[in-house]
Design a protein around this motif. Sequence first.
Motif, PDB file in Angstrom:
ATOM      1  N   GLY A  90     -22.239  -4.402   9.194  1.00  0.00           N
ATOM      2  CA  GLY A  90     -22.631  -3.856   7.751  1.00  0.00           C
ATOM      3  C   GLY A  90     -21.492  -3.826   6.933  1.00  0.00           C
ATOM      4  N   TRP A  91     -20.286  -3.422   7.381  1.00  0.00           N
ATOM      5  CA  TRP A  91     -19.187  -3.185   6.699  1.00  0.00           C
ATOM      6  C   TRP A  91     -18.640  -4.547   5.941  1.00  0.00           C
ATOM      7  N   ILE A  92     -18.544  -5.595   6.957  1.00  0.00           N
ATOM      8  CA  ILE A  92     -18.306  -7.002   6.543  1.00  0.00           C
ATOM      9  C   ILE A  92     -19.263  -7.584   5.607  1.00  0.00           C
ATOM     10  N   MET A 115     -24.032   4.767  10.807  1.00  0.00           N
ATOM     11  CA  MET A 115     -24.875   3.755   9.819  1.00  0.00           C
ATOM     12  C   MET A 115     -24.391   4.156   8.368  1.00  0.00           C
ATOM     13  N   ALA A 116     -23.647   5.100   8.325  1.00  0.00           N
ATOM     14  CA  ALA A 116     -23.337   5.281   6.820  1.00  0.00           C
ATOM     15  C   ALA A 116     -21.950   4.449   6.671  1.00  0.00           C
ATOM     16  N   ILE A 117     -21.202   3.898   7.398  1.00  0.00           N
ATOM     17  CA  ILE A 117     -19.872   3.164   7.287  1.00  0.00           C
ATOM     18  C   ILE A 117     -20.227   2.022   6.111  1.00  0.00           C
ATOM     19  N   PRO A 118     -21.212   1.055   6.329  1.00  0.00           N
ATOM     20  CA  PRO A 118     -21.327   0.327   5.262  1.00  0.00           C
ATOM     21  C   PRO A 118     -21.478   0.933   3.954  1.00  0.00           C
ATOM     22  N   ALA A 119     -22.138   1.911   3.660  1.00  0.00           N
ATOM     23  CA  ALA A 119     -22.429   2.653   2.273  1.00  0.00           C
ATOM     24  C   ALA A 119     -21.200   3.202   1.918  1.00  0.00           C
ATOM     25  N   ARG A 121     -18.323   1.733   2.351  1.00  0.00           N
ATOM     26  CA  ARG A 121     -17.429   0.504   1.802  1.00  0.00           C
ATOM     27  C   ARG A 121     -18.394   0.008   0.475  1.00  0.00           C
ATOM     28  N   LEU A 122     -19.733   0.233   0.342  1.00  0.00           N
ATOM     29  CA  LEU A 122     -20.170  -0.169  -1.167  1.00  0.00           C
ATOM     30  C   LEU A 122     -19.686   0.784  -2.074  1.00  0.00           C
ATOM     31  N   ASN A 166     -17.542  13.576   4.750  1.00  0.00           N
ATOM     32  CA  ASN A 166     -17.078  14.072   3.772  1.00  0.00           C
ATOM     33  C   ASN A 166     -16.574  12.958   2.599  1.00  0.00           C
ATOM     34  N   GLN A 167     -16.994  11.701   3.025  1.00  0.00           N
ATOM     35  CA  GLN A 167     -17.082  10.664   2.126  1.00  0.00           C
ATOM     36  C   GLN A 167     -18.286  10.540   0.955  1.00  0.00           C
ATOM     37  N   CYS A 168     -19.140  11.503   1.385  1.00  0.00           N
ATOM     38  CA  CYS A 168     -20.420  11.496   0.582  1.00  0.00           C
ATOM     39  C   CYS A 168     -20.344  12.290  -0.649  1.00  0.00           C
ATOM     40  N   ASP A 169     -21.033  12.224  -1.685  1.00  0.00           N
ATOM     41  CA  ASP A 169     -21.033  12.896  -2.856  1.00  0.00           C
ATOM     42  C   ASP A 169     -21.936  14.131  -2.509  1.00  0.00           C
ATOM     43  N   HIS A 170     -23.128  13.839  -2.029  1.00  0.00           N
ATOM     44  CA  HIS A 170     -23.898  14.777  -1.836  1.00  0.00           C
ATOM     45  C   HIS A 170     -24.824  14.643  -0.527  1.00  0.00           C
ATOM     46  N   ILE A 171     -24.936  15.783   0.242  1.00  0.00           N
ATOM     47  CA  ILE A 171     -25.966  15.627   1.571  1.00  0.00           C
ATOM     48  C   ILE A 171     -27.082  16.622   1.344  1.00  0.00           C
TER      49      ILE A 171
END
Length: 410
Positions: A90-92, A115-119, A121-122, A166-171
Amino acid sequence: MKILVVTQCFYPDIYAVNDIVKQLVERGHEVTVLTGLPDYTTSKIPKEYKWFRNRKQIYHGANVYRVSTIARHHGAIFRCLNYMSFAISGWIFASLKKWDDFDVIYVWEVSPVTMAIPAIRLKNRYHKPLFLYCMDLWPESIKAMGFQEGSLFYTLVHVLSKWIYNQCDHIAVSSTPFFDYLNHVIKYPRGKMSYLPQYASEELLQENFEKKPTNHTDFLFIGNIGKVQDVEKIIEASAKIPQELDYTIHLVGGGTNLESCKKLANDLRQMDKIKFYGPVPANQTADFYRMADACLLTLNGDNLIGHTLPGKVQTYMAAGKPILGAINGAGQDIINESGCGLCVNAGDVNGLAKTMISFINNRERFSQCGEKARAYFKNEFTAKKHFESLENVLQKVKQKEKREHEISVC
């Protein structure tokens, strides 16, 4: 809005995110999905998805892009490989594909949080806000796989999970006990979290699932049969119920513990009392609710995952069925608060058995539970309320990011 959904779990596997995507499109949003290959039902990749086939599809008006993943098969090693393969692929893919413009990234997060890792990257590539809908807690979830707190693997997953959250803007959390865990263990700011319970189809409210009175009692469990769900406690409770009582337990669903549950039922000589049906699509569950007198709810209480509010609670309530539970946290709170049934602590086999015996012998005592369940559902768990709350928070996240971007440019 233009919403980019990132989730490892998606159709044709049976997940709630399938309906979320469908409803977002129906509500006028432009939705794109980044996901992996379906493998949950059989633990294998279906042949129609092998050799790079069906990597771009249309699902109810949403564009779906699939990346390569390693099938989960069985065991912790393959499960880890499955999780890692989606994160890396997903990251690639997120890095190489030229994506159409979108307003916000929505991560539908059950296990694994990776599963949030590709997100992420986006988010970094396009400077768009990242919203995560949290239904499983990491690293708490890996305790169910046998990894203990303080071990090297647990520590590494804790560091990774803390970075991801902690990369998320909102949870948004699906269960209120998650607030304290994310705040105290993950150090995620409480002010950037909100409560967004799962919903169930309101179509169930229009159906009459009332069963004609008989001397036979039918108990129903519908959902995933994995380690966390602790379905074994239902089977063990059955073995403690006097076998002359006339009842059947219907277990509907698939999962990693399905075969071990069948073996346990056989070992405890409960196969004449328990029926296994395997996974059933949501649109084919109505007949099971019509046959049921009460629904069963269990969840492993060995760690904080046991405080999760399972999505089946909402479905049981919408169907208007009494709920008999062995669960801690939010699930127990809602059963008690709504008056829709009885609940003992997670893992209490004797207590669950006594509750089921009480239901069999005195069904009149539970006659109002179904009505109370539906009343609570209408107040708390409708799709309308869920999506209005979701759209509101996504708009706020979008506007906040826009303001911060304008300030940084100035």
